[in-house]
Design an enzyme around this catalytic site. Structure first.
Site, mmCIF file in Angstrom:
data_model
loop_
_atom_site.group_PDB
_atom_site.id
_atom_site.type_symbol
_atom_site.label_atom_id
_atom_site.label_comp_id
_atom_site.label_asym_id
_atom_site.label_seq_id
_atom_site.Cartn_x
_atom_site.Cartn_y
_atom_site.Cartn_z
ATOM 1 N N ARG A 36 -5.465 12.072 -14.863
ATOM 2 C CA ARG A 36 -6.848 12.010 -14.370
ATOM 3 C C ARG A 36 -7.666 13.219 -14.832
ATOM 4 N NH1 ARG A 36 -6.177 9.400 -8.284
ATOM 5 N NH2 ARG A 36 -6.707 7.294 -8.977
ATOM 6 N N LYS A 197 0.789 -11.821 -2.163
ATOM 7 C CA LYS A 197 0.202 -12.655 -1.111
ATOM 8 C C LYS A 197 -1.210 -13.143 -1.411
ATOM 9 C CE LYS A 197 2.739 -10.609 2.707
ATOM 10 N NZ LYS A 197 2.604 -9.794 3.920
ATOM 11 N N GLY A 354 -2.517 -1.513 -9.072
ATOM 12 C CA GLY A 354 -1.391 -0.576 -9.116
ATOM 13 C C GLY A 354 -0.147 -1.170 -9.758
ATOM 14 N N GLY A 377 -8.610 0.517 -5.904
ATOM 15 C CA GLY A 377 -9.501 -0.183 -4.979
ATOM 16 C C GLY A 377 -10.862 -0.510 -5.572
#
Ligand code: ADP
Ligand code: MG
Length: 396
Positions: A36, A197, A354, A377
């Site tokens: 990063r 899911k 991820g 996110g």
């Protein structure tokens, strides 16, 4: 979509506040992965080249508005200096006297790093007073932290409303890639949505059925779609209570003219373990005592055919339990196919998430994708069609 970049801004002799994401992993006082930090170098170099004075704003961990010494950004200084190849001056606070002093004493070529913005309660509350105190330190604001752009915080959103603002190089690259994938993509567009899911990816599926031409469902969530069609899946991971929702998604896809692809053959096993005895069966023939852990070869071939017919691909979620061989086979094969088509200039491929990034790296396919988002996110919220406050505020 239109956003300003560094090229649109007057930077000479200006103090440029740059919101970066240097929330790097640390162990025993050392940065263990400086990726990063390395990624923000182009933005800072370009600001310096244009004669600007870069002052870095960033968060680190979750101190929740308290000063937590273990979450001081000071720990990133050596890695930051190494990446930039120059000395970086640290200020003990992101506002007030320490910040003002560090900025006032800057010489041409200096870079200042301000302390963790989340040491202030106002950061996550997007407090206008905190935003104004930060804004008062400089004349231009640059946001290079796409990964923090889904949060309306003082250093990502509030501050941008108070001064001339633009996207940094990293933010620019991410926005360009995302726009090419879903904003204004070359058609046909295929999306792969896999993972565990359906319930965690409802908004994602809802947005994609309306936007893409082909929706390929894989992983555990495909089992839920099989259940929704009255197919028994034995001991597979499946959300039986989501069957109704899955049927609604199937109906919406057909109304929107989106072809939805489910596995036609699957790899089943009795144990969820490396090298477990396994077999390939038709998708509607999972034995009662077995579980579906991957898509089968016929399904992989069909996915390859869809990829060949498309010009854009967007991917989130593995096609199977990729952490354990041989249940990584479908994910690996499809990833390599996408990489090959991308390399040949036939496909624009964008992926994020991820486990997805881990899976594509494991497949050796990541380097050939057009763009791999590590934004987590923020990438998912963007894929869900949500407005990212930190990006929206940069749009003109
Ligand atoms: P991402 O992090 O990229 O958004 P997810 O977290 O949604 O992806 O999904 C990844 C997880 O889904 C992995 O841990 C993988 O093992 C699991 N998974 C995929 N297919 C299956 C399956 N058939 N049965 C059980 N777990 C699965
Ligand atoms: Mg995950």
């Amino acid at each position: 979509m239109r956003w300003k970049t560094l090229d649109d801004m007057e930077l000479k002799d200006r103090t440029v506040l740059v919101r970066v994401d240097i929330n790097v992993p640390v162990e025993a006082g050392h940065v263990t992965d400086a990726t990063r930090i390395e990624k923000i170098v182009p933005t800072i170099s370009d600001i310096l080249k244009a004669g600007g004075r870069p002052v870095l704003l960033a968060h680190f961990g979750r101190p929740k508005g308290e000063v937590v010494p273990e979450m001081s950004l000071r720990i990133t200084l050596p890695a930051l200096e190494r990446a930039l190849g120059r000395k970086v001056i640290f200020a003990e606070d992101c506002i007030g006297a320490p910040a003002k002093k560090a900025v006032a004493e800057m010489q041409p070529g200096d870079v200042v790093l301000l302390e963790n913005t989340r040491f202030h309660k106002g950061e996550e509350k997007n407090d206008p007073v905190l935003a104004a105190s930060m804004a008062a330190l400089g004349q231009v604001y640059v946001n290079d932290a796409f990964s923090a752009a889904h949060r309306a915080h003082a250093s990502t959103e509030g501050i941008a409303k108070l001064m001339p603002s633009c996207a940094g190089r990293l933010m620019e690259a991410e926005l360009r890639a995302l726009n090419a994938a879903l904003g204004d993509p070359a058609r046909p567009v295929a999306a792969v949505v896999g993972g565990a899911k359906v319930s965690t990816k409802l908004d994602l599926l809802g947005n994609l059925v309306a936007k893409v031409d082909h929706l390929i469902i894989g992983g555990g969530m495909a089992n839920t779609f099989l259940v929704a069609q009255g197919i028994a899946v034995g001991k597979s991971l499946a959300e039986h209570e989501m069957a109704e929702t899955a049927r609604a998604i199937l109906a919406r896809a057909s109304e929107a003219g989106c072809s939805l692809h489910l596995p036609t053959d699957v790899v089943v096993a009795r144990d969820f373990a490396a090298g477990a005895a396994h077999e390939v069966v038709a998708a509607d023939a999972c034995p009662a005592d077995a579980m579906i852990l991957d898509a089968g070869p016929q399904t992989v071939a069909a996915i390859g055919t869809v990829f060949e017919a498309c010009r854009t691909l967007i991917w989130n979620g593995p096609l199977g339990a990729f952490e354990i061989a041989p249940f990584d086979a479908a994910t690996n094969a499809a990833a390599r196919k996408a990489a090959e088509l991308t390399k040949a200039g036939r496909l624009v491929s964008v992926a994020g998430g991820g486990d997805t990034v881990a899976a594509l790296n494991k497949a050796g396919a990541a380097a050939d994708f057009t763009y791999i988002s590590t934004a987590g996110g923020a990438f998912l919220e963007w894929m869900e069609g949500k407005d990212l406050p930190g990006v929206a505020v940069l749009m003109q």
